[in-house]
Write an enzyme that holds these catalytic residues in place. Sequence first.
Site: not given
Length: 174
Positions: A151-153
């Site tokens: 995930f690209d948090k």
Amino acid sequence: HAIAETGSGEEVLAGMIVTDKVIRLEVTKPFDKSALERILDLVQHATERKAPAELFIRRFARIYTPVVFLLALSIMLLPALVAAFHPGFDYFFKDWAYRGLVFLVISCPCALVISVPLGYFGGIGAASRKGILFKGGNYLDAITHVNTVVFDKTGTLTTGHFQVFSMEADTVSS
């Protein structure tokens, strides 16, 4: 259901519903270029992308169903031929028709032939209710082989901030 807040000059997506005020919109793209049209197109064409299990069931049913039907018909009619050549053999069509129909019902592949595609449709439908869109049954099969999700948090991909401040790994037991 989340309600999106938009300000002046911001993009509004097709399918958004305004509930608390009157707004004026300027249409910048035709419907056929909208995200909603692309999603509808993906959903409509999802049935064309068959999983290997669905393809196998179709091939199996294409052969199995006519064979079972011919066997049931044979159970009904072959004893009539036997009775024609052997006078001691009593042939009652009602009895042999009943036996042929029982064979047909018992050996009917309906549960197998219907359950596999319905399982995929059910999976695609359940995922879409959670906001996940699968293009077809083959992609639903493919997701079962995924063992890592990233995930690209940090906003690196979504907002253009090209600096990673920290990374965390978490293992999930299967």
